[in-house]
Design a protein around this motif. Structure first.
Motif, PDB file in Angstrom:
ATOM      1  N   GLY A   5      42.953  36.380  37.977  1.00 57.88           N
ATOM      2  CA  GLY A   5      41.786  37.256  37.921  1.00 57.88           C
ATOM      3  C   GLY A   5      41.014  37.076  36.639  1.00 57.88           C
ATOM      4  O   GLY A   5      40.530  35.982  36.338  1.00 57.88           O
ATOM      5  N   ALA A   6      40.910  38.158  35.858  1.00 61.88           N
ATOM      6  CA  ALA A   6      40.174  38.097  34.591  1.00 61.88           C
ATOM      7  C   ALA A   6      40.859  38.987  33.555  1.00 61.88           C
ATOM      8  O   ALA A   6      40.292  39.977  33.083  1.00 61.88           O
ATOM      9  N   GLY A  58      48.915  42.857  29.851  1.00 60.46           N
ATOM     10  CA  GLY A  58      47.625  43.511  29.718  1.00 60.46           C
ATOM     11  C   GLY A  58      47.568  44.502  28.569  1.00 60.46           C
ATOM     12  O   GLY A  58      48.585  44.841  27.958  1.00 60.46           O
ATOM     13  N   ASN A  59      46.348  44.974  28.266  1.00 54.47           N
ATOM     14  CA  ASN A  59      46.203  46.020  27.259  1.00 54.47           C
ATOM     15  C   ASN A  59      46.152  47.387  27.941  1.00 54.47           C
ATOM     16  O   ASN A  59      46.437  47.511  29.135  1.00 54.47           O
ATOM     17  N   PHE A  91      43.931  46.590  34.543  1.00 57.83           N
ATOM     18  CA  PHE A  91      44.362  47.142  35.830  1.00 57.83           C
ATOM     19  C   PHE A  91      44.558  46.008  36.837  1.00 57.83           C
ATOM     20  O   PHE A  91      44.083  44.888  36.643  1.00 57.83           O
ATOM     21  N   VAL A  92      45.275  46.299  37.907  1.00 54.81           N
ATOM     22  CA  VAL A  92      45.463  45.379  39.027  1.00 54.81           C
ATOM     23  C   VAL A  92      44.896  46.035  40.275  1.00 54.81           C
ATOM     24  O   VAL A  92      45.241  47.181  40.597  1.00 54.81           O
ATOM     25  N   VAL A 145      42.665  42.530  35.941  1.00 50.99           N
ATOM     26  CA  VAL A 145      41.364  42.562  35.268  1.00 50.99           C
ATOM     27  C   VAL A 145      41.444  43.430  34.018  1.00 50.99           C
ATOM     28  O   VAL A 145      42.001  44.534  34.051  1.00 50.99           O
ATOM     29  N   THR A 146      40.885  42.937  32.922  1.00 53.85           N
ATOM     30  CA  THR A 146      40.739  43.715  31.698  1.00 53.85           C
ATOM     31  C   THR A 146      39.257  44.005  31.489  1.00 53.85           C
ATOM     32  O   THR A 146      38.474  43.071  31.295  1.00 53.85           O
TER      33      THR A 146
END
Length: 456
Positions: free
Chosen positions: A128-129, A230-231, A235-236, A242-243
């Motif tokens: 994703g991103a 992730g930070n 989220f997923v 995606v961040t």
């Protein structure tokens, strides 16, 4: 001496489709190909007819010396790495070997670094991103880096809310590092923080798994796996990690992001930007007179010295903090004088914060301070406290409603080492008077003795 060339080639993730045109042309131009056996296999169809030198794992320096020796013979050498040669690749050790040998740019051997897509980029693209905001890479291999260094980096990255890509997370012999990394990350991250595990990105045995930080270490992880943690905002959704970039902090989603939120301006720093956050802090303190400096530090998650700096920077006329809150910095030459200044109060409380977070409070009523070497000794009949005076890098006086709240001694990270607070009678906060009294305390006959009789 015949001039040779070393191409430091980053192959990218391994598939030819993701290899740069320059990487392909450098390999085609080279007389000799040097690399780890697995990496040679990735470009097998590009090296026919060339001298190929295969080296095993842990033989990185041998590859560098081989490349230099052949380049000095006038050959063009392609020293290949997977990903990018400058990210845990061969560029660094090659330059070390070259410079240690006396080589300088233009001295007979040319060097070209040819970038490639590192694992953090290729793996992120498959899930994703997750890297849309600040990110960092940390290798869990302790073959060349002491574990305490790796641990400090892990905790710092987790504390700072970076998206973290973990390289070399686990091998046949190194199985505990990923578990310890998980523990350190969980000190500052929620258990449900999204995690992506990507093995052999863009290669034949590619494998992708989405999980959480809580369950990360239970998954199938090996040397060919890159772990992306992730930070706090990652989220997923629909199988994509995606961040957010942060547009929601400034723009309203109601009209497709065309309108800024109250207090924000398009093309300008956030209200919580470099300088704006200080105004926000002052507003926050002004909203409730019962709010303390310690509460402000916790709310804004900033070092204590930065909170004091924000208050000190507030305008004296028309500002939000004054007259409720005021602060001023004390010059380094007056650090010791500030102790003598506090000793002049009718009574005072010393608050000492240890590295472990413990707090010690001590009531004082007379001259109980002595600087001896690198230490400030605080001594009474019932207690001896020794404070690392050499770590004090800033000193602040803060006041509320016109009276001094305390003198704060902070280290280089902005954390409090010592607080001196007046008790009983109020001490007026007047920067001019404070400055004059500090100057008096700094005079040779009034200064704090370097070797006081109170010293232990």
């Amino acid at each position: 001496m015949t001039s040779g060339t070393i191409f430091l080639v980053g192959l990218g993730p391994g598939s030819e489709d993701h290899m740069s045109a320059r990487a392909r042309s450098a390999i085609a131009e080279a007389d000799c190909i040097i690399g780890y056996t697995t990496y040679i296999k990735l470009v097998a169809d590009l090296v026919d007819g060339k001298e190929v030198i295969r080296k095993g794992m842990t033989e990185e320096l041998d590859r560098c010396f081989e490349a230099l020796a052949r380049a000095r013979e006038g050959k063009k050498v392609a020293l290949i790495s997977s990903g990018d040669s400058g990210v845990y690749g061969m560029a660094g050790p090659t330059y070390e070997v070259l410079l240690d040998s006396g080589w300088r740019p233009g001295d007979g051997v040319d060097v070209e670094v040819i970038p490639g897509s590192s694992a953090i980029n290729s793996c992120a693209a498959l899930v994703g991103a997750p890297l849309t905001h600040d990110a960092c890479t940390i290798s869990l291999s302790d073959l060349l880096t002491p574990w305490p260094v790796i641990a400090r980096r892990l905790e710092a990255a987790a504390r700072a809310d970076f998206v973290v890509a973990l390289y070399n997370p686990k091998s046949g012999r190194r199985t505990g590092q990923i578990v310890e990394a998980q523990r350190l990350l969980l000190l500052h991250r929620r258990a449900d923080t999204p995690v992506a595990l990507v093995k052999s990105a863009y290669r034949r045995r590619q494998r992708i798994e989405l999980t959480t930080l809580e369950h990360m270490a239970d998954c199938d992880i090996g040397m060919l796996t890159t772990v992306i943690v992730g930070n706090s905002n990652t989220f997923v959704r629909e199988g994509l990690m995606v961040t957010p970039r942060g547009y929601a902090n400034k723009y309203s989603k109601a009209d497709s992001g065309k309108t800024t939120k109250d207090g924000e301006q398009s093309g300008r720093s956030l209200s919580m930007g470099l300088t704006g956050w200080k105004d926000q802090l002052c507003h926050w303190l002004a909203e409730d007179n019962n709010r303390t400096l310690r509460a402000a530090q916790a709310h804004f998650d900033m070092p204590f010295a930065e909170v004091l700096s924000a208050i000190a920077a507030a305008p004296t006329e028309g500002g939000v903090c004054p007259p409720d809150w005021t602060a001023c910095a004390i010059g380094r030459k007056e650090f010791a004088a500030s102790l003598a200044f506090a000793e002049g109060w009718p009574s005072l409380r010393a608050v000492v914060r240890t590295e472990a977070g413990s707090v010690v409070e001590l009531l004082l009523s007379s001259s109980n301070f002595a600087i001896k070497g690198d230490w400030l000794n605080l001594i009474t009949d019932s207690a001896h406290l020794h404070i690392p005076w050499h770590k004090v890098t800033s000193v602040w006086v803060a006041g509320q409603r016109g009276n001094i709240q305390g003198i704060y001694y902070c280290d280089a990270s902005g954390h409090r080492l010592l607080t001196l607070q007046p008790t009983g009678a109020a001490i007026p906060f007047d920067p001019t008077t404070i400055t004059e009294q500090l100057q008096v305390c700094t005079a040779p006959d009034q200064s704090l003795a370097e070797e006081s009789s109170h010293a232990s």
